[in-house]
Scaffold this motif. Structure first.
Motif, PDB file in Angstrom:
ATOM      1  N   ASN A 154       0.831  -1.204   0.000  1.00 16.77           N
ATOM      2  CA  ASN A 154       0.000   0.000   0.000  1.00 16.77           C
ATOM      3  C   ASN A 154       0.867   1.256   0.000  1.00 16.77           C
ATOM      4  OD1 ASN A 154      -2.438   1.341  -0.051  1.00 16.77           O
ATOM      5  ND2 ASN A 154      -2.566   1.449   2.175  1.00 16.77           N
ATOM      6  N   ARG A 155       1.958   1.232   0.762  1.00 13.31           N
ATOM      7  CA  ARG A 155       2.882   2.371   0.782  1.00 13.31           C
ATOM      8  C   ARG A 155       3.534   2.566  -0.592  1.00 13.31           C
ATOM      9  NH1 ARG A 155       6.075   1.680   5.664  1.00 13.31           N
ATOM     10  NH2 ARG A 155       6.478  -0.200   4.562  1.00 13.31           N
ATOM     11  N   ILE A 156       3.918   1.471  -1.240  1.00 14.73           N
ATOM     12  CA  ILE A 156       4.494   1.560  -2.585  1.00 14.73           C
ATOM     13  C   ILE A 156       3.468   2.130  -3.560  1.00 14.73           C
ATOM     14  CG2 ILE A 156       5.312   0.176  -4.540  1.00 14.73           C
ATOM     15  CD1 ILE A 156       6.632  -1.688  -2.479  1.00 14.73           C
ATOM     16  N   PHE A 157       2.219   1.680  -3.441  1.00 15.41           N
ATOM     17  CA  PHE A 157       1.152   2.188  -4.306  1.00 15.41           C
ATOM     18  C   PHE A 157       0.963   3.696  -4.123  1.00 15.41           C
ATOM     19  CE2 PHE A 157      -3.437   3.233  -4.491  1.00 15.41           C
ATOM     20  CZ  PHE A 157      -3.590   3.171  -5.867  1.00 15.41           C
ATOM     21  N   GLU A 158       0.938   4.150  -2.878  1.00 14.39           N
ATOM     22  CA  GLU A 158       0.750   5.580  -2.613  1.00 14.39           C
ATOM     23  C   GLU A 158       1.903   6.414  -3.164  1.00 14.39           C
ATOM     24  OE1 GLU A 158       0.134   5.762   1.588  1.00 14.39           O
ATOM     25  OE2 GLU A 158      -1.907   4.985   1.447  1.00 14.39           O
ATOM     26  N   LYS A 159       3.134   5.914  -3.008  1.00 16.60           N
ATOM     27  CA  LYS A 159       4.284   6.642  -3.550  1.00 16.60           C
ATOM     28  C   LYS A 159       4.244   6.676  -5.070  1.00 16.60           C
ATOM     29  CE  LYS A 159       7.588   5.918   0.173  1.00 16.60           C
ATOM     30  NZ  LYS A 159       8.894   5.343   0.533  1.00 16.60           N
ATOM     31  N   THR A 160       3.834   5.583  -5.678  1.00 19.03           N
ATOM     32  CA  THR A 160       3.734   5.545  -7.137  1.00 19.03           C
ATOM     33  C   THR A 160       2.678   6.517  -7.631  1.00 19.03           C
ATOM     34  OG1 THR A 160       4.366   3.207  -7.058  1.00 19.03           O
ATOM     35  CG2 THR A 160       3.444   4.003  -9.111  1.00 19.03           C
ATOM     36  N   CYS A 161       1.561   6.608  -6.925  1.00 18.13           N
ATOM     37  CA  CYS A 161       0.521   7.578  -7.305  1.00 18.13           C
ATOM     38  C   CYS A 161       1.043   9.006  -7.180  1.00 18.13           C
ATOM     39  CB  CYS A 161      -0.722   7.390  -6.441  1.00 18.13           C
ATOM     40  SG  CYS A 161      -1.641   5.902  -6.826  1.00 18.13           S
ATOM     41  N   ALA A 162       1.831   9.262  -6.153  1.00 16.62           N
ATOM     42  CA  ALA A 162       2.420  10.594  -6.003  1.00 16.62           C
ATOM     43  C   ALA A 162       3.363  10.902  -7.167  1.00 16.62           C
ATOM     44  CB  ALA A 162       3.167  10.688  -4.675  1.00 16.62           C
ATOM     45  N   CYS A 182       3.325   6.783 -18.268  1.00 18.34           N
ATOM     46  CA  CYS A 182       2.554   5.585 -18.634  1.00 18.34           C
ATOM     47  C   CYS A 182       3.077   4.356 -17.909  1.00 18.34           C
ATOM     48  CB  CYS A 182       2.591   5.365 -20.141  1.00 18.34           C
ATOM     49  SG  CYS A 182       1.620   6.554 -21.057  1.00 18.34           S
ATOM     50  N   TYR A 183       4.414   4.236 -17.839  1.00 23.92           N
ATOM     51  CA  TYR A 183       5.022   3.119 -17.132  1.00 23.92           C
ATOM     52  C   TYR A 183       4.646   3.155 -15.658  1.00 23.92           C
ATOM     53  CZ  TYR A 183       8.546   0.287 -14.853  1.00 23.92           C
ATOM     54  OH  TYR A 183       9.176  -0.620 -14.064  1.00 23.92           O
ATOM     55  N   MET A 184       4.750   4.313 -15.033  1.00 22.55           N
ATOM     56  CA  MET A 184       4.423   4.444 -13.612  1.00 22.55           C
ATOM     57  C   MET A 184       2.933   4.185 -13.356  1.00 22.55           C
ATOM     58  SD  MET A 184       7.214   4.992 -12.012  1.00 22.55           S
ATOM     59  CE  MET A 184       6.909   5.759 -10.446  1.00 22.55           C
ATOM     60  N   HIS A 185       2.091   4.613 -14.295  1.00 25.86           N
ATOM     61  CA  HIS A 185       0.658   4.376 -14.161  1.00 25.86           C
ATOM     62  C   HIS A 185       0.358   2.882 -14.203  1.00 25.86           C
ATOM     63  CE1 HIS A 185      -3.572   4.162 -15.433  1.00 25.86           C
ATOM     64  NE2 HIS A 185      -3.704   5.217 -14.652  1.00 25.86           N
ATOM     65  N   ASP A 186       0.988   2.162 -15.122  1.00 23.08           N
ATOM     66  CA  ASP A 186       0.803   0.709 -15.190  1.00 23.08           C
ATOM     67  C   ASP A 186       1.269   0.031 -13.904  1.00 23.08           C
ATOM     68  OD1 ASP A 186      -0.274   0.912 -17.721  1.00 23.08           O
ATOM     69  OD2 ASP A 186       1.594   0.344 -18.746  1.00 23.08           O
ATOM     70  N   TYR A 187       2.401   0.489 -13.392  1.00 28.99           N
ATOM     71  CA  TYR A 187       2.932  -0.065 -12.144  1.00 28.99           C
ATOM     72  C   TYR A 187       1.976   0.222 -10.988  1.00 28.99           C
ATOM     73  CZ  TYR A 187       6.320  -1.130  -8.464  1.00 28.99           C
ATOM     74  OH  TYR A 187       6.967  -1.660  -7.382  1.00 28.99           O
ATOM     75  N   ALA A 188       1.412   1.423 -10.950  1.00 31.51           N
ATOM     76  CA  ALA A 188       0.447   1.778  -9.898  1.00 31.51           C
ATOM     77  C   ALA A 188      -0.800   0.908  -9.999  1.00 31.51           C
ATOM     78  CB  ALA A 188       0.078   3.256  -9.978  1.00 31.51           C
ATOM     79  N   CYS A 189      -1.253   0.639 -11.219  1.00 34.46           N
ATOM     80  CA  CYS A 189      -2.426  -0.226 -11.399  1.00 34.46           C
ATOM     81  C   CYS A 189      -2.142  -1.644 -10.912  1.00 34.46           C
ATOM     82  CB  CYS A 189      -2.852  -0.252 -12.863  1.00 34.46           C
ATOM     83  SG  CYS A 189      -3.581   1.291 -13.425  1.00 34.46           S
ATOM     84  N   GLU A 190      -0.937  -2.119 -11.177  1.00 36.93           N
ATOM     85  CA  GLU A 190      -0.541  -3.453 -10.712  1.00 36.93           C
ATOM     86  C   GLU A 190      -0.527  -3.514  -9.188  1.00 36.93           C
ATOM     87  OE1 GLU A 190       3.626  -5.842 -10.622  1.00 36.93           O
ATOM     88  OE2 GLU A 190       3.034  -5.031 -12.577  1.00 36.93           O
ATOM     89  N   LYS A 191       0.030  -2.491  -8.547  1.00 38.72           N
ATOM     90  CA  LYS A 191       0.074  -2.456  -7.092  1.00 38.72           C
ATOM     91  C   LYS A 191      -1.333  -2.306  -6.497  1.00 38.72           C
ATOM     92  CE  LYS A 191       4.311  -3.167  -6.480  1.00 38.72           C
ATOM     93  NZ  LYS A 191       4.749  -4.421  -5.857  1.00 38.72           N
ATOM     94  N   ALA A 192      -2.184  -1.544  -7.171  1.00 37.97           N
ATOM     95  CA  ALA A 192      -3.559  -1.398  -6.696  1.00 37.97           C
ATOM     96  C   ALA A 192      -4.280  -2.748  -6.732  1.00 37.97           C
ATOM     97  CB  ALA A 192      -4.308  -0.377  -7.546  1.00 37.97           C
ATOM     98  N   GLN A 193      -4.037  -3.525  -7.779  1.00 40.33           N
ATOM     99  CA  GLN A 193      -4.625  -4.855  -7.883  1.00 40.33           C
ATOM    100  C   GLN A 193      -4.112  -5.762  -6.766  1.00 40.33           C
ATOM    101  OE1 GLN A 193      -7.002  -5.775  -9.939  1.00 40.33           O
ATOM    102  NE2 GLN A 193      -7.052  -7.871  -9.198  1.00 40.33           N
ATOM    103  N   GLN A 194      -2.825  -5.695  -6.479  1.00 41.09           N
ATOM    104  CA  GLN A 194      -2.255  -6.497  -5.395  1.00 41.09           C
ATOM    105  C   GLN A 194      -2.833  -6.101  -4.041  1.00 41.09           C
ATOM    106  OE1 GLN A 194       1.988  -6.067  -5.606  1.00 41.09           O
ATOM    107  NE2 GLN A 194       2.176  -7.322  -7.462  1.00 41.09           N
TER     108      GLN A 194
END
Length: 148
Positions: A33-41, A84-96
């Motif tokens: 969740n922390r990784i997801f929040e940082k990626t969204c930032a 785009c790359y960071m957005h895809d990574y954020a989507c992956e983390k959100a799914q996890q």
């Protein structure tokens, strides 16, 4: 007698393993969740950079400066690709995160139902309690007397 001891140890080990796995899963959820929040930032930051670069690129087009246009066009395309790359990574983390929360909630529900089922199926021999707290006792002798 030795087989029952082995069985009891196996059951206790399994319950400890489940508790450890649930605790471990909650820890992983917090990290993910922390990784997801940082990626969204980072995605939000990259979007502001893209907006700024678009303004600069538009100004260079209006000025007619081809060298500066090329510079901003390259920076803009690289920043958009990174976003785009960071957005895809954020989507992956959100799914996890969603999957982990679902698993933890299911495990908590299973544990809660197991605890409540122990209380729910406890039988008192011949007593029932009313909503008001009155206790009624059922005797088989009383029912035979009322039939007479």
């Amino acid at each position: 007698m030795g087989s029952t001891d082995w069985f009891a140890e196996t059951i206790m080990t399994e319950s400890l393993d489940e508790k450890y796995q649930l605790t471990h899963m909650r820890d992983r959820l917090a990290v993910t969740n922390r990784i997801f929040e940082k990626t969204c930032a980072h995605v939000r930051f990259l979007q502001t950079e893209i907006d700024d670069l678009r303004v600069l690129y538009t100004r260079s087009i209006d000025a007619g400066n081809k060298a500066v246009q090329y510079k901003y066009k390259i920076k803009l395309s690289v920043t958009m690709g990174l976003k785009c790359y960071m957005h895809d990574y954020a989507c992956e983390k959100a799914q996890q995160v969603a999957e982990m929360r679902y698993r933890i909630n299911m495990q908590d529900a299973i544990e809660a139902s197991a605890e409540s089922s122990d209380d729910e199926y406890r039988f008192d021999d011949d007593e029932d309690e009313d909503e008001d707290g009155r206790v009624y006792t059922y005797n088989s002798d009383d029912s035979n007397e009322s039939d007479k």
